[in-house]
Design a protein around this motif. Structure first.
Motif, PDB file in Angstrom:
ATOM      1  N   GLU A  96       0.833  -1.202   0.000  1.00  0.00           N
ATOM      2  CA  GLU A  96       0.000   0.000   0.000  1.00  0.00           C
ATOM      3  C   GLU A  96       0.867   1.252   0.000  1.00  0.00           C
ATOM      4  OE1 GLU A  96      -3.960  -0.909   2.417  1.00  0.00           O
ATOM      5  OE2 GLU A  96      -2.176  -1.262   3.628  1.00  0.00           O
ATOM      6  N   SER A  97       0.204   2.397  -0.057  1.00  0.00           N
ATOM      7  CA  SER A  97       0.870   3.695   0.096  1.00  0.00           C
ATOM      8  C   SER A  97       0.163   4.463   1.202  1.00  0.00           C
ATOM      9  CB  SER A  97       0.834   4.507  -1.194  1.00  0.00           C
ATOM     10  OG  SER A  97       1.323   5.826  -0.957  1.00  0.00           O
ATOM     11  N   VAL A  98       0.929   4.911   2.175  1.00  0.00           N
ATOM     12  CA  VAL A  98       0.334   5.659   3.278  1.00  0.00           C
ATOM     13  C   VAL A  98      -0.285   6.964   2.794  1.00  0.00           C
ATOM     14  CG1 VAL A  98       2.399   6.954   3.945  1.00  0.00           C
ATOM     15  CG2 VAL A  98       0.725   6.331   5.689  1.00  0.00           C
ATOM     16  N   TYR A  99       0.168   7.459   1.638  1.00  0.00           N
ATOM     17  CA  TYR A  99      -0.398   8.688   1.101  1.00  0.00           C
ATOM     18  C   TYR A  99      -1.876   8.515   0.737  1.00  0.00           C
ATOM     19  CZ  TYR A  99       4.300  10.708   0.764  1.00  0.00           C
ATOM     20  OH  TYR A  99       5.538  11.219   1.055  1.00  0.00           O
ATOM     21  N   ASP A 100      -2.310   7.279   0.470  1.00  0.00           N
ATOM     22  CA  ASP A 100      -3.717   7.040   0.176  1.00  0.00           C
ATOM     23  C   ASP A 100      -4.608   7.325   1.381  1.00  0.00           C
ATOM     24  OD1 ASP A 100      -2.971   6.255  -2.352  1.00  0.00           O
ATOM     25  OD2 ASP A 100      -3.028   4.099  -1.891  1.00  0.00           O
ATOM     26  N   PHE A 101      -4.010   7.336   2.571  1.00  0.00           N
ATOM     27  CA  PHE A 101      -4.776   7.554   3.794  1.00  0.00           C
ATOM     28  C   PHE A 101      -4.639   8.990   4.306  1.00  0.00           C
ATOM     29  CE2 PHE A 101      -3.692   3.126   3.426  1.00  0.00           C
ATOM     30  CZ  PHE A 101      -4.887   2.483   3.719  1.00  0.00           C
ATOM     31  N   VAL A 102      -3.887   9.814   3.593  1.00  0.00           N
ATOM     32  CA  VAL A 102      -3.793  11.243   3.909  1.00  0.00           C
ATOM     33  C   VAL A 102      -4.926  11.915   3.139  1.00  0.00           C
ATOM     34  CG1 VAL A 102      -2.351  13.310   3.827  1.00  0.00           C
ATOM     35  CG2 VAL A 102      -1.307  11.078   4.233  1.00  0.00           C
ATOM     36  N   THR A 103      -6.022  12.174   3.822  1.00  0.00           N
ATOM     37  CA  THR A 103      -7.247  12.604   3.142  1.00  0.00           C
ATOM     38  C   THR A 103      -7.368  14.115   3.001  1.00  0.00           C
ATOM     39  OG1 THR A 103      -8.416  12.531   5.274  1.00  0.00           O
ATOM     40  CG2 THR A 103      -8.483  10.548   3.899  1.00  0.00           C
ATOM     41  N   GLU A 104      -6.648  14.866   3.813  1.00  0.00           N
ATOM     42  CA  GLU A 104      -6.751  16.324   3.690  1.00  0.00           C
ATOM     43  C   GLU A 104      -6.101  16.786   2.390  1.00  0.00           C
ATOM     44  OE1 GLU A 104      -5.684  18.625   7.099  1.00  0.00           O
ATOM     45  OE2 GLU A 104      -6.017  16.947   8.465  1.00  0.00           O
ATOM     46  N   GLN A 105      -6.513  17.951   1.948  1.00  0.00           N
ATOM     47  CA  GLN A 105      -5.995  18.500   0.706  1.00  0.00           C
ATOM     48  C   GLN A 105      -5.421  19.890   0.947  1.00  0.00           C
ATOM     49  OE1 GLN A 105      -5.905  16.830  -2.184  1.00  0.00           O
ATOM     50  NE2 GLN A 105      -6.922  15.045  -1.271  1.00  0.00           N
ATOM     51  N   LEU A 106      -4.423  20.265   0.142  1.00  0.00           N
ATOM     52  CA  LEU A 106      -3.902  21.627   0.193  1.00  0.00           C
ATOM     53  C   LEU A 106      -4.957  22.592  -0.333  1.00  0.00           C
ATOM     54  CD1 LEU A 106      -0.313  20.975  -1.145  1.00  0.00           C
ATOM     55  CD2 LEU A 106      -0.900  21.712   1.165  1.00  0.00           C
TER      56      LEU A 106
ATOM     57  N   VAL B 242       3.676  15.831  -4.118  1.00  0.00           N
ATOM     58  CA  VAL B 242       4.912  15.635  -4.886  1.00  0.00           C
ATOM     59  C   VAL B 242       5.239  14.156  -5.070  1.00  0.00           C
ATOM     60  CG1 VAL B 242       7.386  16.115  -4.958  1.00  0.00           C
ATOM     61  CG2 VAL B 242       5.809  17.851  -4.084  1.00  0.00           C
ATOM     62  N   PHE B 243       5.089  13.371  -3.998  1.00  0.00           N
ATOM     63  CA  PHE B 243       5.545  11.968  -4.015  1.00  0.00           C
ATOM     64  C   PHE B 243       4.399  10.966  -3.939  1.00  0.00           C
ATOM     65  CE2 PHE B 243       8.667  14.496  -1.449  1.00  0.00           C
ATOM     66  CZ  PHE B 243       9.648  14.596  -2.429  1.00  0.00           C
ATOM     67  N   GLY B 244       3.160  11.435  -3.971  1.00  0.00           N
ATOM     68  CA  GLY B 244       2.021  10.565  -3.721  1.00  0.00           C
ATOM     69  C   GLY B 244       1.841   9.423  -4.693  1.00  0.00           C
ATOM     70  N   GLU B 245       2.410   9.532  -5.890  1.00  0.00           N
ATOM     71  CA  GLU B 245       2.264   8.475  -6.880  1.00  0.00           C
ATOM     72  C   GLU B 245       3.231   7.320  -6.649  1.00  0.00           C
ATOM     73  OE1 GLU B 245      -0.203   8.433  -9.030  1.00  0.00           O
ATOM     74  OE2 GLU B 245      -0.856  10.340  -8.150  1.00  0.00           O
ATOM     75  N   GLN B 246       4.207   7.508  -5.782  1.00  0.00           N
ATOM     76  CA  GLN B 246       5.181   6.447  -5.532  1.00  0.00           C
ATOM     77  C   GLN B 246       4.530   5.333  -4.706  1.00  0.00           C
ATOM     78  OE1 GLN B 246       8.930   7.796  -3.964  1.00  0.00           O
ATOM     79  NE2 GLN B 246       8.947   9.640  -5.221  1.00  0.00           N
ATOM     80  N   ARG B 247       4.823   4.091  -5.050  1.00  0.00           N
ATOM     81  CA  ARG B 247       4.296   2.943  -4.332  1.00  0.00           C
ATOM     82  C   ARG B 247       5.352   1.844  -4.311  1.00  0.00           C
ATOM     83  NH1 ARG B 247      -1.225   3.683  -3.934  1.00  0.00           N
ATOM     84  NH2 ARG B 247      -1.475   1.600  -3.079  1.00  0.00           N
ATOM     85  N   PRO B 248       5.392   1.059  -3.251  1.00  0.00           N
ATOM     86  CA  PRO B 248       4.662   1.270  -2.007  1.00  0.00           C
ATOM     87  C   PRO B 248       5.385   2.267  -1.111  1.00  0.00           C
ATOM     88  CG  PRO B 248       5.947  -0.737  -1.875  1.00  0.00           C
ATOM     89  CD  PRO B 248       6.175  -0.191  -3.262  1.00  0.00           C
ATOM     90  N   VAL B 249       4.650   2.874  -0.182  1.00  0.00           N
ATOM     91  CA  VAL B 249       5.227   3.732   0.858  1.00  0.00           C
ATOM     92  C   VAL B 249       4.544   3.343   2.162  1.00  0.00           C
ATOM     93  CG1 VAL B 249       5.641   6.064   1.681  1.00  0.00           C
ATOM     94  CG2 VAL B 249       5.627   5.613  -0.771  1.00  0.00           C
ATOM     95  N   VAL B 250       5.249   2.567   2.965  1.00  0.00           N
ATOM     96  CA  VAL B 250       4.663   1.996   4.178  1.00  0.00           C
ATOM     97  C   VAL B 250       4.536   3.034   5.285  1.00  0.00           C
ATOM     98  CG1 VAL B 250       5.018   0.244   5.975  1.00  0.00           C
ATOM     99  CG2 VAL B 250       5.506  -0.291   3.595  1.00  0.00           C
TER     100      VAL B 250
END
Length: 220
Positions: free
Chosen positions: A94-104, A162-170
């Motif tokens: 998975e990518s932890v960025y998928d669980f960062v729901t807030e937006q700029l 910037v890095f949200g497309e990278q996978r996986p990021v634990v």
């Protein structure tokens, strides 16, 4: 007087009630620092472990002795543990960025020029933050890049952009760059005496030939 089945205790004539004990003062403990190590120029800094030290300068020296004596090293960073903000851990696929729901917040109107952006960033108190990714549990966090933000929380949002497309990021570490003590060009001489550290590798000793020969003979 305190009596006991053990006559040695009785002979001490200890009072039946223990004396009142004044609370002890807090111990003066060294702060913990996290060390990041660069094996050679052009590679990302990788987390290698913690050290206890009274100051960042001493932490750097301890980290150098602890983590760069056995391996090649061209640079080192240290940061206080308290300066690191971290996300939750997710699965290895998975990518932890998928669980960062807030937006700029979205910018209204045309994109401002660079000078206006710099002025606005200064007014908002933006700083540089270093972003570290953990790609797999059991591995080490690796420096992914830098972002500018007014807080660690905003830095995580910037990192997602910037890095949200990278996978996986634990897992992600966010570190305010002002809290990081880094080596520079003037520090390179502290590793120059044995840059490859071959004197500590078994392969550099003739005994390695005997080990290889012993393994070969054992397989016959």
């Amino acid at each position: 007087m305190l009596t006991s089945l053990d006559p040695r205790i009785t002979r001490l004539h200890l009072p039946d009630a223990p004396p009142s004990i004044e609370p002890k003062e807090a111990f003066d403990q060294f702060e913990t620092y996290e060390a990041f190590h660069q094996k050679k120029d052009g590679t990302a800094f990788t987390y290698v472990g913690p050290v206890h030290a009274p100051t960042a300068d001493v932490a750097f020296l301890f980290a150098k002795e602890q983590y760069s004596r056995r391996f090649p090293c061209t640079g080192m960073w240290v940061a206080p543990t308290r300066a690191i903000s971290l996300t939750r851990y997710v699965g290895d696929t998975e990518s932890v960025y998928d669980f960062v729901t807030e937006q700029l917040p979205a910018q209204a109107g045309p994109e401002p020029d660079e000078s206006v952006q710099q002025a606005e960033a200064y007014a908002r108190g933006e700083e540089d933050y270093a972003i570290f990714h953990l790609k797999k549990r059991g591995k080490a966090h690796v420096h992914a890049g830098m972002v500018r933000a007014a807080s660690p929380e905003e830095a995580l949002l910037q990192a997602k952009a910037v890095f949200g497309e990278q996978r996986p990021v634990v897992n992600v570490w966010v570190v305010r760059w002002a809290d990081v003590l880094t080596s520079d060009e003037d520090d390179r001489d502290i590793w120059s005496t044995t840059p490859e550290k071959k004197y500590r590798d078994a392969i550099a000793y003739k005994v390695q030939d005997r080990i290889d020969r012993f393994k070969l003979e054992g397989n016959k």
